[in-house]
Design an enzyme around this catalytic site. Structure first.
Site, PDB file in Angstrom:
ATOM      1  N   CYS A 257       0.848  -1.193   0.000  1.00  0.00           N
ATOM      2  CA  CYS A 257       0.000   0.000   0.000  1.00  0.00           C
ATOM      3  C   CYS A 257       0.888   1.251   0.000  1.00  0.00           C
ATOM      4  O   CYS A 257       1.958   1.275   0.608  1.00  0.00           O
ATOM      5  CB  CYS A 257      -0.954   0.102   1.182  1.00  0.00           C
ATOM      6  SG  CYS A 257      -2.034  -1.300   1.354  1.00  0.00           S
TER       7      CYS A 257
ATOM      8  N   ARG B 277       3.607  -0.161  -4.932  1.00  0.00           N
ATOM      9  CA  ARG B 277       3.416  -0.703  -3.588  1.00  0.00           C
ATOM     10  C   ARG B 277       2.106  -1.476  -3.454  1.00  0.00           C
ATOM     11  O   ARG B 277       1.849  -2.102  -2.418  1.00  0.00           O
ATOM     12  CB  ARG B 277       3.415   0.427  -2.560  1.00  0.00           C
ATOM     13  CG  ARG B 277       4.667   1.252  -2.565  1.00  0.00           C
ATOM     14  CD  ARG B 277       4.592   2.314  -1.508  1.00  0.00           C
ATOM     15  NE  ARG B 277       4.539   1.732  -0.195  1.00  0.00           N
ATOM     16  CZ  ARG B 277       5.593   1.341   0.506  1.00  0.00           C
ATOM     17  NH1 ARG B 277       6.796   1.494  -0.002  1.00  0.00           N
ATOM     18  NH2 ARG B 277       5.456   0.818   1.687  1.00  0.00           N
TER      19      ARG B 277
ATOM     20  N   TRP C  83      -2.823  -2.695  -1.614  1.00  0.00           N
ATOM     21  CA  TRP C  83      -2.510  -4.107  -1.836  1.00  0.00           C
ATOM     22  C   TRP C  83      -3.290  -4.845  -0.752  1.00  0.00           C
ATOM     23  O   TRP C  83      -2.972  -4.742   0.432  1.00  0.00           O
ATOM     24  CB  TRP C  83      -1.017  -4.347  -1.691  1.00  0.00           C
ATOM     25  CG  TRP C  83      -0.582  -5.727  -2.030  1.00  0.00           C
ATOM     26  CD1 TRP C  83      -0.264  -6.205  -3.271  1.00  0.00           C
ATOM     27  CD2 TRP C  83      -0.393  -6.821  -1.127  1.00  0.00           C
ATOM     28  NE1 TRP C  83       0.111  -7.527  -3.184  1.00  0.00           N
ATOM     29  CE2 TRP C  83       0.033  -7.940  -1.880  1.00  0.00           C
ATOM     30  CE3 TRP C  83      -0.556  -6.979   0.260  1.00  0.00           C
ATOM     31  CZ2 TRP C  83       0.307  -9.175  -1.316  1.00  0.00           C
ATOM     32  CZ3 TRP C  83      -0.292  -8.217   0.820  1.00  0.00           C
ATOM     33  CH2 TRP C  83       0.140  -9.305   0.029  1.00  0.00           C
TER      34      TRP C  83
ATOM     35  N   ASN D 123      -1.324   2.088   5.739  1.00  0.00           N
ATOM     36  CA  ASN D 123      -0.474   1.045   5.154  1.00  0.00           C
ATOM     37  C   ASN D 123       0.027   0.180   6.304  1.00  0.00           C
ATOM     38  O   ASN D 123       0.653   0.698   7.225  1.00  0.00           O
ATOM     39  CB  ASN D 123       0.711   1.688   4.419  1.00  0.00           C
ATOM     40  CG  ASN D 123       1.773   0.664   4.059  1.00  0.00           C
ATOM     41  OD1 ASN D 123       1.465  -0.501   3.813  1.00  0.00           O
ATOM     42  ND2 ASN D 123       3.025   1.083   4.039  1.00  0.00           N
ATOM     43  N   GLY D 124      -0.255  -1.126   6.238  1.00  0.00           N
ATOM     44  CA  GLY D 124       0.192  -2.022   7.306  1.00  0.00           C
ATOM     45  C   GLY D 124      -0.950  -2.953   7.705  1.00  0.00           C
ATOM     46  O   GLY D 124      -1.901  -3.149   6.951  1.00  0.00           O
TER      47      GLY D 124
ATOM     48  N   GLU E 142      17.145 -17.748  -8.331  1.00  0.00           N
ATOM     49  CA  GLU E 142      16.766 -16.382  -8.678  1.00  0.00           C
ATOM     50  C   GLU E 142      16.074 -16.354 -10.054  1.00  0.00           C
ATOM     51  O   GLU E 142      15.058 -15.676 -10.235  1.00  0.00           O
ATOM     52  CB  GLU E 142      18.003 -15.464  -8.653  1.00  0.00           C
ATOM     53  CG  GLU E 142      17.789 -14.056  -9.122  1.00  0.00           C
ATOM     54  CD  GLU E 142      16.689 -13.290  -8.382  1.00  0.00           C
ATOM     55  OE1 GLU E 142      16.184 -13.768  -7.352  1.00  0.00           O
ATOM     56  OE2 GLU E 142      16.313 -12.211  -8.868  1.00  0.00           O
TER      57      GLU E 142
ATOM     58  N   LYS F  67      12.234 -15.121 -10.750  1.00  0.00           N
ATOM     59  CA  LYS F  67      11.963 -14.052 -11.717  1.00  0.00           C
ATOM     60  C   LYS F  67      10.886 -14.500 -12.686  1.00  0.00           C
ATOM     61  O   LYS F  67       9.941 -13.782 -12.961  1.00  0.00           O
ATOM     62  CB  LYS F  67      13.261 -13.738 -12.471  1.00  0.00           C
ATOM     63  CG  LYS F  67      13.541 -12.321 -12.764  1.00  0.00           C
ATOM     64  CD  LYS F  67      14.093 -11.502 -11.646  1.00  0.00           C
ATOM     65  CE  LYS F  67      13.315 -11.538 -10.367  1.00  0.00           C
ATOM     66  NZ  LYS F  67      13.936 -10.952  -9.240  1.00  0.00           N
TER      67      LYS F  67
ATOM     68  N   GLU G 129       7.299 -14.990 -10.977  1.00  0.00           N
ATOM     69  CA  GLU G 129       6.580 -13.821 -10.462  1.00  0.00           C
ATOM     70  C   GLU G 129       6.037 -12.923 -11.561  1.00  0.00           C
ATOM     71  O   GLU G 129       5.034 -12.254 -11.363  1.00  0.00           O
ATOM     72  CB  GLU G 129       7.420 -13.025  -9.460  1.00  0.00           C
ATOM     73  CG  GLU G 129       8.547 -12.230 -10.014  1.00  0.00           C
ATOM     74  CD  GLU G 129       9.321 -11.457  -8.941  1.00  0.00           C
ATOM     75  OE1 GLU G 129       8.708 -10.894  -8.030  1.00  0.00           O
ATOM     76  OE2 GLU G 129      10.561 -11.425  -9.026  1.00  0.00           O
TER      77      GLU G 129
ATOM     78  N   HIS H 103      16.740 -37.699  -7.272  1.00  0.00           N
ATOM     79  CA  HIS H 103      16.169 -38.149  -5.994  1.00  0.00           C
ATOM     80  C   HIS H 103      14.669 -37.865  -5.929  1.00  0.00           C
ATOM     81  O   HIS H 103      14.088 -37.857  -4.849  1.00  0.00           O
ATOM     82  CB  HIS H 103      16.920 -37.494  -4.832  1.00  0.00           C
ATOM     83  CG  HIS H 103      18.363 -37.882  -4.801  1.00  0.00           C
ATOM     84  ND1 HIS H 103      18.774 -39.133  -4.415  1.00  0.00           N
ATOM     85  CD2 HIS H 103      19.478 -37.220  -5.178  1.00  0.00           C
ATOM     86  CE1 HIS H 103      20.096 -39.213  -4.528  1.00  0.00           C
ATOM     87  NE2 HIS H 103      20.550 -38.066  -5.001  1.00  0.00           N
TER      88      HIS H 103
ATOM     89  N   LYS I 227       5.819  -4.169  -4.523  1.00  0.00           N
ATOM     90  CA  LYS I 227       7.264  -4.004  -4.473  1.00  0.00           C
ATOM     91  C   LYS I 227       7.801  -4.106  -3.047  1.00  0.00           C
ATOM     92  O   LYS I 227       8.804  -4.746  -2.790  1.00  0.00           O
ATOM     93  CB  LYS I 227       7.624  -2.632  -5.060  1.00  0.00           C
ATOM     94  CG  LYS I 227       9.109  -2.348  -5.084  1.00  0.00           C
ATOM     95  CD  LYS I 227       9.788  -3.192  -6.139  1.00  0.00           C
ATOM     96  CE  LYS I 227      11.286  -2.992  -6.169  1.00  0.00           C
ATOM     97  NZ  LYS I 227      11.927  -4.095  -6.886  1.00  0.00           N
TER      98      LYS I 227
HETATM   99  O1  M6R Z   1      13.030  -4.801  -0.516  1.00  0.00           O
HETATM  100  P1  M6R Z   1      13.554  -6.186  -0.251  1.00  0.00           P
HETATM  101  O2  M6R Z   1      14.833  -6.444  -0.965  1.00  0.00           O
HETATM  102  O3  M6R Z   1      13.672  -6.496   1.207  1.00  0.00           O
HETATM  103  O4  M6R Z   1      12.474  -7.155  -0.846  1.00  0.00           O
HETATM  104  C1  M6R Z   1      12.606  -8.535  -0.686  1.00  0.00           C
HETATM  105  C2  M6R Z   1      11.672  -9.278  -1.596  1.00  0.00           C
HETATM  106  O5  M6R Z   1      10.344  -8.945  -1.310  1.00  0.00           O
HETATM  107  C3  M6R Z   1      11.946  -8.980  -3.077  1.00  0.00           C
HETATM  108  O6  M6R Z   1      13.257  -9.274  -3.411  1.00  0.00           O
HETATM  109  C4  M6R Z   1      11.000  -9.820  -3.951  1.00  0.00           C
HETATM  110  O7  M6R Z   1      11.319 -11.172  -3.830  1.00  0.00           O
HETATM  111  C5  M6R Z   1      11.082  -9.368  -5.417  1.00  0.00           C
HETATM  112  N1  M6R Z   1       9.772  -9.192  -5.927  1.00  0.00           N
HETATM  113  C6  M6R Z   1      11.735 -10.345  -6.288  1.00  0.00           C
HETATM  114  O8  M6R Z   1      11.809  -9.920  -7.600  1.00  0.00           O
END
Ligand code: M6R
Length: 609
Positions: free
Chosen positions: A2, A27, A74, A100-101, A482, A486, A489, A505, A604
């Site tokens: 948010c 956000r 969000w 927000n929270g 990673e 990517k 998501e 396994h 984000k």
């Molecule tokens: O702001 P941060 O680096 O703490 O965020 C951590 C994760 O939420 C962030 O890396 C998330 O996994 C990304 N969407 C990945 O692309």
């Protein structure tokens, strides 16, 4: 999650709020709304969907005024809908609140408000209770009423409140959710993040936890939880508003992928003196401190966690210190063994991820020294750390992290080398070799970004796959994780990463005709073993995309397609091998017609548990 924004001054408030929210949509973006004071009333407009829907409505339902608050959501409590969108109001509509929270004890308060005061709730959110609580305590002084309300609330919140009876004020509070104040001439602002205000001011106050802020157009007063006035230095933002613009790229993610040579170079070169010695201004760990440390934890979430895995590899390899890596949401609840001989390294792009922050606080409480690797200057993680390494990625807007990751890798390599030389466990020749090689990384990444045809072609051919496997050995496994994150998501493809040796396994049962397997084979000492693993999946029908170092041609005999990365030392390959994986994810997402920068269900900055 948010984004919140608020304005008080002489400008047309609706425009300021929409502009600010447009910078905060990363956000959260399932609904948005504003509350504006105009002609003796608080008027609220809020709609499900992207901010553009609210903006379109406002073209017809014009709102004028010079005081207001806005929110982009969000969803946590209650589905995305008009009625669950913020701002929320009390029964009479006199008081409007953005939040927000998460208010963790909202149910208890809600039941009390219903039973004792007969209030009918208009939404399913936790946030609505704030408006009713403030109303309950309101006796002509908004600031006092907010203080009384937050005294009853548990959880995390950044809130903004306006009230019909005191239209010359905004009251805002920060507890475990980000909040900044923007300072103007005859106008002031609140927001969750700096980009929201850059069009109007570069002068900010960074609000600390448990602080309450009173804004009028003439001034800003910050109070602590006891109601005492606090002094605050003005924080001057030095980066450009343009850094948060797309600058001609179709998506922020693409722009940010292309900004990696610059981010890597800045993060690296700013830490090297003329003799290539590492100078870490924000880190004061001495040889004695290091000798006193008997355990290192690296703790982070998502992509930052994956950078932490590579960080462990680098610290163990270069500095010969054992390291544990943990996801923050697990670390904080597993009662880890931490004491004053522990170094806790938090990695976070935003510096506001709640789980990382909570883990950091837990470690600090137990006596650990806290070192953080953070991109956002002045963020909570940075402020609560003993030592800070700022990555120089610049603002990262796309939800999928790219340039933050590669700069985090550089940070971790530098920290590892710094520890190694401080401890005296790495000879000069090796040190010089690693630094020289690190310095080639910006150009090597740049060269990889100049020829994208093969990756685009691959994405166009493979975008319909519904499951993809990533595999590797050694440090390649971390990059595989990673790459897999990517892809899933931003394209919603079910992807999975595994250590190649683990395949047989169990997981190999899932490989069938046409399954896409992306196999990282950049490690010289594991190359032959990887070729065998590729053979194993190909024998079961997989379509294999290999990722290898230039010159290692043998893989062409076993993989269907090979994406080459420039030659480099094995230890540093993650900085290069992640690039094709970011690009594959990006182009597959585009080919599937997904919203690359704002993938569904995500945000984000994850400031809730
Ligand atoms: O702001 P941060 O680096 O703490 O965020 C951590 C994760 O939420 C962030 O890396 C998330 O996994 C990304 N969407 C990945 O692309």
């Amino acid at each position: 999650m948010c984004g919140i924004v608020g304005y008080i001054g002489d400008k047309e408030v609706t425009e300021v709020l929409i502009e600010g929210l447009s910078r905060l949509e990363y956000r959260g973006y399932d609904s948005s709304g504003i509350a504006v004071y105009d002609q003796g009333e608080v008027h609220v407009r809020k709609y499900k969907g992207r901010l553009s829907i609210l903006a379109d409505h406002l073209k017809e339902e014009t709102l004028t005024g010079v005081v207001g608050i806005g929110h982009t959501r969000w969803a946590t409590h209650g589905e995305p809908s008009d009625r669950n969108a913020h701002p929320h109001t009390n029964v009479s509509g006199n008081i409007a609140v953005i939040h927000n929270g998460i208010i963790e004890n909202y149910m208890k308060i809600k039941e009390w408000l219903i039973e004792e005061k007969g209030i009918e709730f208009k939404s399913e959110t936790d946030s609505e209770i704030i408006a009713h609580l403030v109303d309950h305590y309101y006796e002509g002084d908004l600031l006092k009423a907010v203080y009384k309300a937050i005294d009853k609330m548990e959880g995390a919140y950044a809130i903004g409140v306006i009230c019909k009876d005191e239209p010359d004020k905004i009251v805002a509070v920060r507890k475990d959710s980000p909040l900044i104040v923007g300072l103007g001439e005859g106008e002031n602002f609140i927001a969750s993040d700096i980009p929201a205000l850059l069009k109007y001011t570069r002068k900010m106050y960074l609000i600390e936890n448990d602080e309450v802020v009173l804004l009028t157009k003439e001034g800003v007063t910050i109070f602590n939880e006891l109601g005492q006035k606090m002094d605050r230095e003005v924080f001057h933002v030095t980066w450009d508003a343009e850094a948060a613009e797309k600058e001609g790229y179709e998506h922020f993610m693409k722009k940010e992928i292309h900004e990696q040579p610059k981010g890597i170079s800045e993060t690296l070169l700013r830490r090297l003196d003329n003799e290539d010695n590492i100078v870490l201004d924000g880190i004061k760990i001495t040889k004695e401190d290091l000798e006193n440390i008997n355990k290192i934890y690296i703790v982070a979430c998502g992509t930052a966690y994956h950078a932490g895995l590579v960080g462990r590899y680098a610290i163990e390899k270069f500095a010969k210190i054992p390291v544990e890596v943990d996801v923050a949401s697990e670390f904080r609840y597993r009662d880890p063994f931490v004491d004053d001989k522990t170094l806790f390294i938090a990695i976070s792009q935003s510096g506001e991820t709640l789980d990382t922050l909570a883990a950091l606080r837990e470690a600090k409480r137990k006596g650990a020294r806290i070192l953080s690797v953070v991109n956002v200057v002045g963020s909570s993680v940075a402020r609560e750390s003993d030592d800070v390494f700022y990555t120089w990625a610049g603002p990262e807007i796309a939800v999928a992290s790219t340039k933050a990751y590669t700069t985090q890798l550089v940070a971790m390599y530098l920290i590892a080398l710094h520890m190694a030389t401080t401890k005296g466990v790495m000879d000069q020749a090796k040190y010089k070799e690693v630094i020289a090689e690190l310095k080639t990384m910006p150009d090597k990444v740049k060269s990889m970004l100049e020829n994208l045809n093969e990756i685009q072609f691959l994405a166009d051919a493979q975008f319909n796959n519904e499951s993809v496997f990533f595999m590797g050995r050694g440090v390649d496994v971390h990059v595989a994780h990673e790459g897999s994150l990517k892809l899933k998501e931003i394209s919603y493809i079910n992807s999975f990463a595994i250590a190649a040796g683990e395949l047989k396994h169990g997981t190999i049962a899932l490989i069938e005709d046409g399954t896409l397997v992306i196999a990282l084979a950049t490690q010289d000492h594991l190359y032959d073993k990887m070729l065998s693993n590729i053979q194993e999946v190909r024998a079961r029908g997989a379509y294999v995309v290999g990722v290898a170092k230039e010159g290692n041609k043998e893989i062409e005999k076993t993989a269907d397609v090979v994406l080459y990365v420039p030659e480099t030392m094995d230890e540093l390959t993650p900085i290069l091998s992640v690039i094709p994986l970011q690009l594959v994810a990006y182009y597959i997402s585009v080919a599937r017609g997904c919203d690359v920068d704002k993938p569904k269900n995500l945000a984000k900055s994850v400031t809730v548990e």
